[in-house]
Design a protein around this motif. Structure first.
Motif, PDB file in Angstrom:
ATOM      1  N   MET A 279       0.832  -1.210   0.000  1.00  0.00           N
ATOM      2  CA  MET A 279       0.000   0.000   0.000  1.00  0.00           C
ATOM      3  C   MET A 279       0.863   1.255   0.000  1.00  0.00           C
ATOM      4  O   MET A 279       0.753   2.124  -0.849  1.00  0.00           O
ATOM      5  CB  MET A 279      -0.887  -0.042   1.246  1.00  0.00           C
ATOM      6  CG  MET A 279      -1.457   1.290   1.666  1.00  0.00           C
ATOM      7  SD  MET A 279      -2.584   1.875   0.455  1.00  0.00           S
ATOM      8  CE  MET A 279      -2.560   3.603   0.783  1.00  0.00           C
TER       9      MET A 279
ATOM     10  N   MET B 201      -3.284   5.943   7.290  1.00  0.00           N
ATOM     11  CA  MET B 201      -2.629   5.979   5.984  1.00  0.00           C
ATOM     12  C   MET B 201      -1.531   7.034   6.007  1.00  0.00           C
ATOM     13  O   MET B 201      -0.399   6.806   5.635  1.00  0.00           O
ATOM     14  CB  MET B 201      -3.621   6.292   4.878  1.00  0.00           C
ATOM     15  CG  MET B 201      -2.987   6.270   3.497  1.00  0.00           C
ATOM     16  SD  MET B 201      -4.155   6.645   2.215  1.00  0.00           S
ATOM     17  CE  MET B 201      -5.092   5.153   2.126  1.00  0.00           C
TER      18      MET B 201
ATOM     19  N   PHE C 297       3.547  11.928   2.254  1.00  0.00           N
ATOM     20  CA  PHE C 297       2.939  10.717   1.708  1.00  0.00           C
ATOM     21  C   PHE C 297       2.962  10.714   0.182  1.00  0.00           C
ATOM     22  O   PHE C 297       3.315   9.723  -0.450  1.00  0.00           O
ATOM     23  CB  PHE C 297       1.504  10.613   2.224  1.00  0.00           C
ATOM     24  CG  PHE C 297       0.740   9.441   1.687  1.00  0.00           C
ATOM     25  CD1 PHE C 297       1.015   8.164   2.146  1.00  0.00           C
ATOM     26  CD2 PHE C 297      -0.249   9.606   0.737  1.00  0.00           C
ATOM     27  CE1 PHE C 297       0.315   7.069   1.652  1.00  0.00           C
ATOM     28  CE2 PHE C 297      -0.954   8.531   0.244  1.00  0.00           C
ATOM     29  CZ  PHE C 297      -0.671   7.255   0.701  1.00  0.00           C
TER      30      PHE C 297
ATOM     31  N   ALA D 142       1.554   3.968  -3.073  1.00  0.00           N
ATOM     32  CA  ALA D 142       1.185   5.382  -3.017  1.00  0.00           C
ATOM     33  C   ALA D 142       2.409   6.257  -3.203  1.00  0.00           C
ATOM     34  O   ALA D 142       2.374   7.250  -3.919  1.00  0.00           O
ATOM     35  CB  ALA D 142       0.530   5.691  -1.684  1.00  0.00           C
TER      36      ALA D 142
ATOM     37  N   ILE E 123      -7.515  -2.695   1.981  1.00  0.00           N
ATOM     38  CA  ILE E 123      -6.612  -1.583   1.686  1.00  0.00           C
ATOM     39  C   ILE E 123      -6.811  -1.050   0.258  1.00  0.00           C
ATOM     40  O   ILE E 123      -6.766   0.169   0.046  1.00  0.00           O
ATOM     41  CB  ILE E 123      -5.148  -1.991   1.944  1.00  0.00           C
ATOM     42  CG1 ILE E 123      -4.975  -2.407   3.421  1.00  0.00           C
ATOM     43  CG2 ILE E 123      -4.190  -0.866   1.605  1.00  0.00           C
ATOM     44  CD1 ILE E 123      -5.272  -1.317   4.431  1.00  0.00           C
TER      45      ILE E 123
ATOM     46  N   ARG F   3      -8.267  14.596  -1.599  1.00  0.00           N
ATOM     47  CA  ARG F   3      -9.013  13.403  -1.181  1.00  0.00           C
ATOM     48  C   ARG F   3      -8.504  12.842   0.149  1.00  0.00           C
ATOM     49  O   ARG F   3      -9.197  12.070   0.803  1.00  0.00           O
ATOM     50  CB  ARG F   3      -8.918  12.333  -2.259  1.00  0.00           C
ATOM     51  CG  ARG F   3      -9.670  12.665  -3.527  1.00  0.00           C
ATOM     52  CD  ARG F   3      -9.635  11.476  -4.424  1.00  0.00           C
ATOM     53  NE  ARG F   3     -10.216  11.718  -5.734  1.00  0.00           N
ATOM     54  CZ  ARG F   3     -10.626  10.738  -6.523  1.00  0.00           C
ATOM     55  NH1 ARG F   3     -10.502   9.491  -6.123  1.00  0.00           N
ATOM     56  NH2 ARG F   3     -11.121  11.011  -7.699  1.00  0.00           N
TER      57      ARG F   3
ATOM     58  N   ALA G  43      -9.755   5.630  -2.593  1.00  0.00           N
ATOM     59  CA  ALA G  43     -10.134   6.973  -2.127  1.00  0.00           C
ATOM     60  C   ALA G  43      -9.241   8.020  -2.781  1.00  0.00           C
ATOM     61  O   ALA G  43      -9.650   9.167  -2.961  1.00  0.00           O
ATOM     62  CB  ALA G  43     -10.019   7.053  -0.610  1.00  0.00           C
ATOM     63  N   ILE G  44      -8.031   7.613  -3.164  1.00  0.00           N
ATOM     64  CA  ILE G  44      -7.108   8.550  -3.812  1.00  0.00           C
ATOM     65  C   ILE G  44      -7.216   8.462  -5.329  1.00  0.00           C
ATOM     66  O   ILE G  44      -7.260   9.480  -6.021  1.00  0.00           O
ATOM     67  CB  ILE G  44      -5.646   8.254  -3.402  1.00  0.00           C
ATOM     68  CG1 ILE G  44      -5.517   8.131  -1.886  1.00  0.00           C
ATOM     69  CG2 ILE G  44      -4.702   9.315  -3.944  1.00  0.00           C
ATOM     70  CD1 ILE G  44      -4.163   7.603  -1.430  1.00  0.00           C
ATOM     71  N   TYR G  45      -7.264   7.238  -5.834  1.00  0.00           N
ATOM     72  CA  TYR G  45      -7.142   7.066  -7.290  1.00  0.00           C
ATOM     73  C   TYR G  45      -8.459   6.739  -7.978  1.00  0.00           C
ATOM     74  O   TYR G  45      -8.513   6.649  -9.204  1.00  0.00           O
ATOM     75  CB  TYR G  45      -6.134   5.944  -7.585  1.00  0.00           C
ATOM     76  CG  TYR G  45      -4.792   6.214  -6.950  1.00  0.00           C
ATOM     77  CD1 TYR G  45      -4.010   7.281  -7.395  1.00  0.00           C
ATOM     78  CD2 TYR G  45      -4.319   5.445  -5.897  1.00  0.00           C
ATOM     79  CE1 TYR G  45      -2.792   7.554  -6.801  1.00  0.00           C
ATOM     80  CE2 TYR G  45      -3.103   5.715  -5.294  1.00  0.00           C
ATOM     81  CZ  TYR G  45      -2.341   6.772  -5.741  1.00  0.00           C
ATOM     82  OH  TYR G  45      -1.141   7.042  -5.156  1.00  0.00           O
ATOM     83  N   GLY G  46      -9.525   6.519  -7.210  1.00  0.00           N
ATOM     84  CA  GLY G  46     -10.768   6.058  -7.800  1.00  0.00           C
ATOM     85  C   GLY G  46     -11.482   7.111  -8.640  1.00  0.00           C
ATOM     86  O   GLY G  46     -11.430   8.308  -8.333  1.00  0.00           O
TER      87      GLY G  46
ATOM     88  N   LYS H  27      -9.209   1.603   0.302  1.00  0.00           N
ATOM     89  CA  LYS H  27      -8.667   2.851   0.829  1.00  0.00           C
ATOM     90  C   LYS H  27      -7.836   3.562  -0.248  1.00  0.00           C
ATOM     91  O   LYS H  27      -7.841   4.801  -0.336  1.00  0.00           O
ATOM     92  CB  LYS H  27      -7.819   2.538   2.061  1.00  0.00           C
ATOM     93  CG  LYS H  27      -7.721   3.662   3.039  1.00  0.00           C
ATOM     94  CD  LYS H  27      -7.309   3.163   4.409  1.00  0.00           C
ATOM     95  CE  LYS H  27      -6.996   4.312   5.317  1.00  0.00           C
ATOM     96  NZ  LYS H  27      -6.771   3.923   6.692  1.00  0.00           N
ATOM     97  N   GLN H  28      -7.126   2.785  -1.039  1.00  0.00           N
ATOM     98  CA  GLN H  28      -6.340   3.400  -2.108  1.00  0.00           C
ATOM     99  C   GLN H  28      -7.239   4.043  -3.167  1.00  0.00           C
ATOM    100  O   GLN H  28      -6.885   5.049  -3.756  1.00  0.00           O
ATOM    101  CB  GLN H  28      -5.449   2.350  -2.764  1.00  0.00           C
ATOM    102  CG  GLN H  28      -4.287   1.923  -1.882  1.00  0.00           C
ATOM    103  CD  GLN H  28      -3.510   0.807  -2.511  1.00  0.00           C
ATOM    104  OE1 GLN H  28      -3.930  -0.337  -2.470  1.00  0.00           O
ATOM    105  NE2 GLN H  28      -2.400   1.140  -3.121  1.00  0.00           N
TER     106      GLN H  28
END
Lengths: 641, 444
Positions: free
Chosen positions: A1, B272, B410, A5, A42, B432, A48-51, A45-46
């Motif tokens: 993960m 995260m 991050f 990222a 997870i 986001r 949430a950034i790339y979707g 959750k990822q």
């Protein structure tokens, strides 16, 4: 993960976009696969950034999965595309219980106006938890339709729903306020106040009702301030700080005169916290003539206003006989800011006398009023001892090398021990600050007839530093007075080493260690010399070792030999290792030398020494040490090599 | 570099000298300023103690503050001990999802009061429903901090909450809004706001004693983000022993695993992004916010540079988060550099500055970062309804600064931030990361 990222770091915008699409594709594949829930969490959750909208069909089914619903909502709340909102709305009819509450909560966070009608339906859900969630979500979304529905729910049968409806109404009122729709907001606040809801909601609605009415809310505020109910009074104290306007300030100030004594302090603090210039007259009035408890608070708070009208009030209290009032006033005088304040204080300093002058002089230090120094300078000879003390302390705090000669003269003329001590302290403070430039002014003190003053001069030299000061200290070693000699030895042994001239002290220290008049002088010389070698990283390894060699034959005591071993043990060279091996022959320090060899070979420094040299040194340790731990360490190092 | 000096105004002893050389919106804004100014008047209780202490030295029950606690482990027990020393405070209830901790805290309280009155709860709703409790101490761990604080405020309680107080930017904003709306008192457990050495150094920066403030340095104690994931399922204890569902609270569901039971690190920063930057940044970045008179805003730029994070405020002042190169003054150091002078301080209570004149008026040294003064400040504000030094608005902004820095770390790129909108400029991915859905049924 994390690696995934972080992988986007440093990519250009176009590459990053491509990369994000590829990441999304991979993540969607995982969600659509037979992977275990642990492997799908997870990726949610990822997303949430790339979707994007492409991910929504893979996420939506998870809203009914008790294990993954919360993970899926992390993505669906964050994906800005309307498709995510549609998926959540669709789930309103598909999921039940806690999962449904989660979906409703997410709709609320997204403020999805398209969900108002289905949420209104949920207000009638037999599950009070679901109805309550709907009420709050509608409040977050806001608008007339949502507000009307939740207002109706203020009369619901279930207490949980009524409480949530009140919360929703307050949230919706805030939305109206943000759109400058005060009438709608006021109506909602008042509706909550009239309803049978928890006390805390009533208090919040009352606060809102006061603030939304602006100055027309003053009577409601005063009503709460007069309430015998502690909770209402507490809310009113907070709101009294928030409601803007001079009219409100005046109303609260008037209330201060009417309220019970037990409430005066808390109400006065609320008044004085108000960001309104109109508060100052009331605070000044209390500071001068209020009850003592309030006077202390008022004086302490006068620094909030950079108003020159505060200065005489504060000065009078600061110079007065009541300790609590004086302390509060001094604190405020130290902090009150502004160029006018500064000018006013300087003007008063020029003309004030007695206790007020003393206070003004004492203020100059913490206020950093260097412009006051010329006015303060003559006060070192004032007939009032307290003014003299204050002047000396302030000059010590603010003065420069130009004041050193003054203090030297003063020291020579002063008889009292306490005053002498005060002057010495000021002198050392300035010398430490002004550095070598203060040495010429100190020289007369070195020639004083009194040994005690020559000792002060030596301390001043140490504080000042530099080659000239060092030479003066070295000359003190030959002083006729034994106490002065001792002082010079002490100063030399701890000579500050943070200047380029530092290494200049090495030779005097070496000479002291070898030829000092007394054993204690030789010991201090050796210790100072070795300590400097240990801590001054500016001396190269070979030179450091050579310096130690220069001292070693003259060291009479084991204690100083141990210090020498510590210095050598920190030099990562073969020559240092050899020197330690020689020292290990000395029965008095053989164990320290053996341990130093082990630490040098096995330490984190990783010395650049040929392996055979290190092995030889370790074998020497095995021959000579009687310490089991040192032996085991040496054996372990030998085996490792 | 100017020669450093100690608080005594004399030259440093040899060892110190060597190390030193090597180291070489109108209403609300003004409201915040008042709280910041009040912070400089340390050790000066806002409520005069004599007013509430009876002749026998005791405090009448009507003047006592009744406290409950939620989630008390090692750190929480220390802070609770600070509360227990206060004469106008009575501790009455503990809520913890772990039976062992509930009993340990009950024993601590009952021993203190010589009775067996301390009530125990597993579900925070039950504790918050008690109308007699005025305030709560929350020391659960960062996963629960914001959610529990907001629930407590909604239940009419004042809150002292350990840090980091929030998991993300959205929670930071929600926290401030909730405490403004409810009128409750909030104090973040950033006790260095109430310690005199930090307040003194910050006062020098705020009052221009260093010249024009140029650069601030904060020690975040590690800038690597942390992550909490999904570990294999283990046999779940009884709910009475460990209420796993309640422990997870607002965090996304995962099966029971002892590894996550360390509330101190679980889901820090949202699981995260978070970790070190939040753990220590909530202290030292918070102090820099104060020094820069920036309690109502946050930096506008965040750039990872090597093992550092460089940020910049709209007023041009730079904030450097770095781990190395500090003077030997203990943990949590901060350094403020103006165009004329500099000052540095940390947890041992000493202050080093470029000139001893700067240190005139420095009070007694207090080392070891005790929380007593911060606790007292909170209790005084519970009574006066004023704003404590680390109130919700202050904590909101300092946490936003930490979260924004963490997001830059991050994503590994420079970010631009608009503190008025609480949005990153031109970076959808960063935006986001500002919030995260709460597990059902929790909401804030």
């Amino acid at each position: 993960m994390w690696a995934m990222a972080s992988g986007s770091a440093g990519l250009g915008a176009a590459e990053s976009a491509v990369s994000a699409r590829e990441k999304e594709r991979q993540l969607i594949q995982i969600l659509k696969s037979d992977a275990a829930p642990a492997d799908k969490a997870i990726p949610c959750k990822q997303l949430a950034i790339y979707g994007t909208r492409e991910a929504v069909p893979a996420l939506a089914p998870l809203l009914a999965d008790p294990e993954l619903a919360s993970w899926a909502r992390i993505a669906l709340e964050a994906i800005p595309d309307p498709a995510a909102g549609a998926a959540l709305r669709d789930a309103l009819g598909r999921v039940r219980g806690r999962l449904l509450i989660g979906v409703i909560n997410s709709i609320g966070v997204r403020r999805d106006a398209g969900a108002v009608d289905p949420l209104i339906e949920k207000l009638r859900d037999p599950d009070a938890g679901i109805a309550a969630a709907a009420a709050e979500a509608l409040g977050r979304i806001g608008g007339p339709t949502a507000a009307g529905a939740i207002e109706s729910s203020l009369a619901a049968e279930a207490p949980q729903v009524r409480a949530a409806a009140a919360q929703g109404c307050i949230l919706a009122a805030e939305r109206f306020l943000a759109e400058n729709k005060r009438d709608e907001a006021q109506r909602l606040y008042d509706a909550v106040r009239r309803s049978n809801v928890p006390l805390q909601r009533t208090l919040e609605a009352t606060r809102g009702a006061i603030l939304v009415r602006q100055s027309a809310g003053i009577p409601l505020l005063i009503e709460q301030l007069r309430s015998s109910d502690r909770a209402r009074y507490a809310m009113a104290l907070r709101t009294a700080r928030e409601l803007p306007g001079t009219e409100a300030t005046e109303a609260i100030a008037s209330e201060l005169d009417r309220c019970p004594a037990a409430r005066q302090a808390s109400l006065f603090m609320a008044l004085s916290d108000r960001p309104d210039a109109a508060v100052l007259p009331a605070v000044l009035r209390i500071a001068q003539s209020g009850p003592k408890e309030l006077r202390v608070i008022a004086l302490r708070r006068l620094d909030h206003w950079s108003d020159v009208a505060c200065v005489p009030v504060l000065l009078e209290a600061a110079a007065g006989n009541d300790d609590a009032l004086a302390q509060a006033a001094r604190t405020a005088l130290t902090r009150i800011e502004g160029p006018e304040i500064e000018r006013d204080l300087l003007a008063r300093l020029s003309s004030a006398g007695g206790r007020t002058r003393q206070v003004l002089i004492e203020l100059a230090g913490p206020r950093q009023m260097t412009a006051a120094l010329p006015i303060i300078r003559p006060s070192v000879s004032d007939s009032d001892a307290e003014i003299r003390r204050a002047a000396v302390e302030t000059i010590g705090a603010l003065g420069d090398r130009g004041h050193v000669a003054d203090l030297v003269r003063l020291l020579d003329q002063t008889a009292g021990a306490a005053e002498q001590e005060s002057i010495q302290k000021a002198l050392l403070s300035i010398c430490g600050r002004a550095g070598a430039g203060s040495v010429p002014s100190l020289m007369p003190l070195m020639r004083s007839r009194e040994g005690a003053l020559r000792q002060v001069a030596l301390q001043g030299m140490a504080a000042a530093g530099g080659a000239e000061a060092l030479a003066a200290v070295v000359s003190g070693l030959e002083d006729a007075d034994e106490a002065v000699q001792d002082e010079a030895v002490g100063v030399l042994g701890t000579w500050p080493n943070n200047w380029p001239e530092d290494q200049g002290v090495l030779e005097p220290l070496l000479a002291l260690a070898k030829t000092g008049k007394k054993m204690s002088h030789r010991v201090q010389g050796a210790r100072g010399y070795l300590q400097l070698l240990q801590e001054n990283k500016g001396i190269a390894a070979d030179a450091r070792l050579a310096r130690v060699d220069a001292l070693l034959p003259s060291i009479p005591r084991a204690e100083e030999k141990r210090l020498a071993i510590a210095v050598v043990g920190a030099i990562p060279t073969a020559a240092a290792l050899d020197r330690l091996a020689i020292l290990s022959e000395d029965p008095a320090v053989k164990e320290e030398a053996c341990l130093a060899i082990v630490n040098l070979v096995g330490g984190k420094q990783r010395p650049n020494i040929a392996p055979e040299r290190m092995q030889k040194a370790l074998r020497t340790v095995l021959e000579r040490t009687a310490n089991d731990t040192t032996r085991q360490k040496a054996q372990a190092l030998l085996q490792a090599r | 570099m100017k020669r450093p000096t100690t608080i005594d105004g004399g030259f440093p002893a040899r060892g110190e000298a060597a190390r030193d050389r090597d180291a070489a919106r109108i209403g609300r804004r003004q409201f915040l300023k008042r709280a910041a100014q009040a912070g400089a008047l340390l050790m000066a209780p806002q409520v005069v103690r004599g007013a509430v202490v009876g002749r026998d030295g005791g405090v009448p029950p009507s003047e006592q503050i009744l406290l409950g606690a939620i989630g008390i482990g090692n750190r929480g027990a220390y802070v609770l001990s600070c509360f227990l020393h206060e004469p106008d405070l009575r501790f009455v209830a503990i809520c913890d999802v772990k039976a062992v901790r509930r009993q340990a805290v009950k024993k601590m309280a009952d021993t203190r009061y010589g009775n067996s009155d301390c009530a125990t709860y597993r579900d925070l709703h039950d504790l918050l429903a008690r109308s007699d409790i005025d305030a709560v101490l929350i020391a659960t761990g960062p996963n629960w901090h914001a959610t529990a604080s907001i629930l407590a405020a909604q239940a009419g309680k004042d809150v002292y909450c350990e840090k980091p107080c929030t998991k993300n930017i959205a929670q930071s904003v929600a926290l401030a809004e909730a405490f403004r709306r409810t009128g409750r008192v909030f104090q973040a457990g950033t006790q260095r706001r109430s310690l005199p050495n930090f307040a003194f150094a910050i006062d020098l920066a705020r009052r221009g004693r260093l010249g024009r403030l140029q650069t601030m340095h904060a020690h975040p104690g590690g800038l690597k983000p942390g992550t909490s994931g999904w570990a294999p399922a283990e046999a779940e204890p009884s709910r009475e022993e460990v209420d796993w569902d309640m422990y997870l609270g607002p965090a996304a569901w995962r099966p029971y695993n002892r590894r996550w039971l360390d509330g101190f690190n679980f889901e820090k920063g949202g699981g995260m992004v978070g970790g070190g930057c939040l753990e220590w940044g909530s202290h030292c970045v918070d102090l820099c916010q104060w020094a820069n008179d920036a309690d109502d805003t946050a930096p506008v730029e965040y750039e990872p540079k090597g093992d550092q994070l460089h940020a910049r405020y709209a007023n041009g002042v730079r904030l450097i988060m770095r781990n190395d190169g500090w003077l030997p003054l203990g943990s949590c150091p901060v350094r403020f550099e103006g165009d004329r002078e500099w000052v540095e301080t940390a947890d041992n209570g000493d202050i080093m500055a470029s000139s001893p004149a700067l240190l005139t008026g420095k009070g007694a040294k207090i080392s070891g970062y005790p929380a007593d003064f911060h606790v007292r400040d909170f209790l005084d504000c519970v009574k006066s309804r004023g704003q404590p030094r680390a109130n919700a608005d202050v904590a909101c902004q300092s946490h936003i600064a930490c979260h924004a820095a963490n997001i830059a770390l991050f994503l590994g790129r420079k970010l631009y931030f608009d503190p008025r909108k609480n949005e990153f400029v031109g970076d959808a991915e960063a935006n986001r990361l500002r919030s995260e859905a709460l597990r059902e049924p929790w909401r804030i």
